[in-house]
Write a protein that holds these residues in place. Sequence first.
Motif, short mmCIF file in Angstrom:
data_model
loop_
_atom_site.label_atom_id
_atom_site.label_comp_id
_atom_site.label_asym_id
_atom_site.label_seq_id
_atom_site.Cartn_x
_atom_site.Cartn_y
_atom_site.Cartn_z
N VAL A 37 -4.97 2.94 -3.19
CA VAL A 37 -3.86 3.20 -2.28
C VAL A 37 -3.69 2.21 -1.14
O VAL A 37 -2.59 2.08 -0.59
CB VAL A 37 -3.95 4.64 -1.72
CG1 VAL A 37 -3.76 5.66 -2.83
CG2 VAL A 37 -5.25 4.85 -0.96
N ASN A 38 -4.75 1.50 -0.72
CA ASN A 38 -4.54 0.57 0.41
C ASN A 38 -4.29 -0.85 -0.07
O ASN A 38 -4.32 -1.78 0.72
CB ASN A 38 -5.72 0.64 1.40
CG ASN A 38 -6.83 -0.37 1.10
OD1 ASN A 38 -7.11 -0.67 -0.06
ND2 ASN A 38 -7.48 -0.87 2.13
N VAL A 39 -4.04 -1.04 -1.35
CA VAL A 39 -3.68 -2.29 -2.04
C VAL A 39 -4.84 -2.88 -2.82
O VAL A 39 -4.64 -3.46 -3.88
CB VAL A 39 -3.12 -3.39 -1.10
CG1 VAL A 39 -2.69 -4.61 -1.89
CG2 VAL A 39 -1.95 -2.87 -0.31
N THR A 40 -6.07 -2.74 -2.33
CA THR A 40 -7.20 -3.38 -3.00
C THR A 40 -8.34 -2.41 -3.21
O THR A 40 -8.42 -1.36 -2.58
CB THR A 40 -7.71 -4.59 -2.18
OG1 THR A 40 -7.96 -4.17 -0.83
CG2 THR A 40 -6.70 -5.72 -2.16
N ALA A 41 -9.24 -2.80 -4.13
CA ALA A 41 -10.47 -2.06 -4.37
C ALA A 41 -11.60 -2.79 -3.64
O ALA A 41 -11.36 -3.44 -2.62
CB ALA A 41 -10.72 -2.01 -5.88
N ILE A 42 -12.83 -2.72 -4.14
CA ILE A 42 -13.85 -3.68 -3.73
C ILE A 42 -13.67 -4.86 -4.65
O ILE A 42 -14.15 -4.87 -5.79
CB ILE A 42 -15.28 -3.12 -3.80
CG1 ILE A 42 -15.43 -1.86 -2.95
CG2 ILE A 42 -16.28 -4.18 -3.33
CD1 ILE A 42 -16.84 -1.27 -2.97
N ILE B 169 -2.76 9.00 -11.86
CA ILE B 169 -2.16 7.84 -11.21
C ILE B 169 -3.13 6.66 -11.34
O ILE B 169 -4.28 6.74 -10.90
CB ILE B 169 -1.88 8.13 -9.73
CG1 ILE B 169 -0.85 9.25 -9.60
CG2 ILE B 169 -1.39 6.87 -9.02
CD1 ILE B 169 -0.64 9.72 -8.17
N THR B 170 -2.68 5.59 -11.94
CA THR B 170 -3.50 4.39 -12.07
C THR B 170 -3.51 3.62 -10.76
O THR B 170 -4.55 3.36 -10.18
CB THR B 170 -2.97 3.48 -13.19
OG1 THR B 170 -2.60 4.26 -14.32
CG2 THR B 170 -4.00 2.45 -13.60
N GLN B 171 -2.31 3.23 -10.32
CA GLN B 171 -2.17 2.52 -9.06
C GLN B 171 -0.75 2.69 -8.56
O GLN B 171 0.17 2.89 -9.34
CB GLN B 171 -2.54 1.04 -9.20
CG GLN B 171 -1.77 0.28 -10.26
CD GLN B 171 -0.34 -0.09 -9.87
OE1 GLN B 171 -0.04 -0.21 -8.69
NE2 GLN B 171 0.52 -0.28 -10.85
N VAL B 172 -0.58 2.58 -7.22
CA VAL B 172 0.75 2.73 -6.63
C VAL B 172 1.14 1.50 -5.81
O VAL B 172 2.08 1.54 -5.03
CB VAL B 172 0.82 3.98 -5.71
CG1 VAL B 172 0.62 5.24 -6.53
CG2 VAL B 172 -0.21 3.90 -4.58
N VAL B 173 0.43 0.38 -6.01
CA VAL B 173 0.54 -0.73 -5.06
C VAL B 173 0.95 -2.06 -5.67
O VAL B 173 1.17 -3.03 -4.94
CB VAL B 173 -0.79 -0.91 -4.29
CG1 VAL B 173 -1.07 0.32 -3.44
CG2 VAL B 173 -1.96 -1.16 -5.23
N ASN B 174 1.03 -2.15 -7.00
CA ASN B 174 1.32 -3.44 -7.62
C ASN B 174 2.83 -3.61 -7.79
O ASN B 174 3.37 -3.61 -8.89
CB ASN B 174 0.59 -3.56 -8.97
CG ASN B 174 -0.91 -3.58 -8.79
OD1 ASN B 174 -1.42 -4.00 -7.76
ND2 ASN B 174 -1.64 -3.10 -9.78
N SER B 175 3.50 -3.74 -6.67
CA SER B 175 4.96 -3.80 -6.62
C SER B 175 5.52 -4.88 -7.56
O SER B 175 4.99 -5.98 -7.64
CB SER B 175 5.39 -4.09 -5.18
OG SER B 175 6.78 -4.11 -5.07
N GLY C 253 0.81 -1.21 0.00
CA GLY C 253 0.00 0.00 0.00
C GLY C 253 0.84 1.26 0.00
O GLY C 253 2.08 1.23 0.05
N ALA C 254 0.16 2.40 -0.06
CA ALA C 254 0.85 3.69 -0.11
C ALA C 254 1.40 4.10 1.25
O ALA C 254 2.35 4.88 1.32
CB ALA C 254 -0.12 4.76 -0.63
N LEU C 255 0.83 3.57 2.35
CA LEU C 255 1.25 3.97 3.70
C LEU C 255 1.49 2.73 4.56
O LEU C 255 0.84 2.51 5.58
CB LEU C 255 0.18 4.85 4.35
CG LEU C 255 -0.17 6.17 3.62
CD1 LEU C 255 -1.36 6.84 4.27
CD2 LEU C 255 1.03 7.10 3.58
N PRO C 256 2.46 1.89 4.18
CA PRO C 256 2.65 0.63 4.91
C PRO C 256 3.13 0.82 6.35
O PRO C 256 2.86 -0.02 7.20
CB PRO C 256 3.69 -0.11 4.07
CG PRO C 256 4.41 0.97 3.33
CD PRO C 256 3.38 2.03 3.06
N GLN C 257 3.86 1.92 6.64
CA GLN C 257 4.31 2.15 8.01
C GLN C 257 3.17 2.63 8.90
O GLN C 257 3.10 2.30 10.09
CB GLN C 257 5.46 3.17 8.03
CG GLN C 257 6.78 2.64 7.51
CD GLN C 257 6.81 2.55 5.98
OE1 GLN C 257 6.24 3.42 5.30
NE2 GLN C 257 7.45 1.53 5.44
#
Length: 321
Positions: free
Chosen positions: A214-219, A295-301, A115-119
């Motif tokens: 941003v939190n890794v998933t959608a619905i 921004i499409t997504q920031v979580v698909n490392s 996710g965007a804020l893992p800490q």
Amino acid sequence: MTHHILKATKENVHLGGFSHLLEPALTIDSGDTIDVETYTGYYVYDKAPPEFLTPEFVDICQNLPPERKIAAGPHLLTGPIYVKDAEPGDVLEVILEAIAPSLPVGFNAIRTGWGALPQQFPQPALRFVRLDLVHNIAEFPPDSGIKIPLKPFFGILGVATPETARTSIPPGCYGGNIDNRELQTGSRVFLPIFVSGGLFSIGDGHSAQGDGEVNVTAIETSMNGRIILKLRKDLQLSTPVAETSTDIITMGFAQTLDAALEMAVKNMIDFLERFVNLSAEDAYVLCSLAVNFRITQVVNSPQKGVHGMLPKSIFSHKINL
């Protein structure tokens, strides 16, 4: 043209990635129509409410053959679909004729380290979200009065590459986990082909998602759709391009947002040169004047995504893809 029905069964799905060694779930001719069924939530099914579960989905989760488990990604994908006469260098046009949730519940998950804020949000959390399929909304949080419109799309639209086992997590030139909320019913996606038959797979249904995810998933939602797959030997692409009712979309995938933006801009310039006959400099100026980069997504490392949206309304003539 032939119409096919591709159900999601343990013989017709695969988990976690893409592989050119997978046995096709379906073989079609270019232009065929397919009603496709997808499931999501392989790793959370044992925590799911009854409405999330069907006998077929439970059978997949409990009895998926080892050879259909490709890599460590969390996604359950339907396919692959083999398109006759498709060869490397061709382009696969995916027409999204219909997309709809198949069950009245989806889920959202926070995953440790992602996710965007893992800490700030290190603890895993799983929420099941009720879907009002009559009014086409999801209320979240429950009883909050906050009603999110459902705008369903498939997060993953991708083809196989020469890699034996490619994880489903990052997007790339093959498509894959694009997670672009613009690719709803009526859109077209153009994917470069890398292996014979293309070997197209689909899944990762989302009922609603904000840009960035941003939190890794959608619905995350089990989703049904109707698609048409067309083989385009008249096109040459190195990265995916898409078209909605209002925009042409180019994409950039890279390990930083800066690099992803740069790629999306370069791909839009290339598109304008090839399909609108602009000079590179004029195309660059037009990108600054009229193209919206999001921004499409920031979580698909390790790949973040940026997409450029070129409004078709600014042109006096139709852009032919």
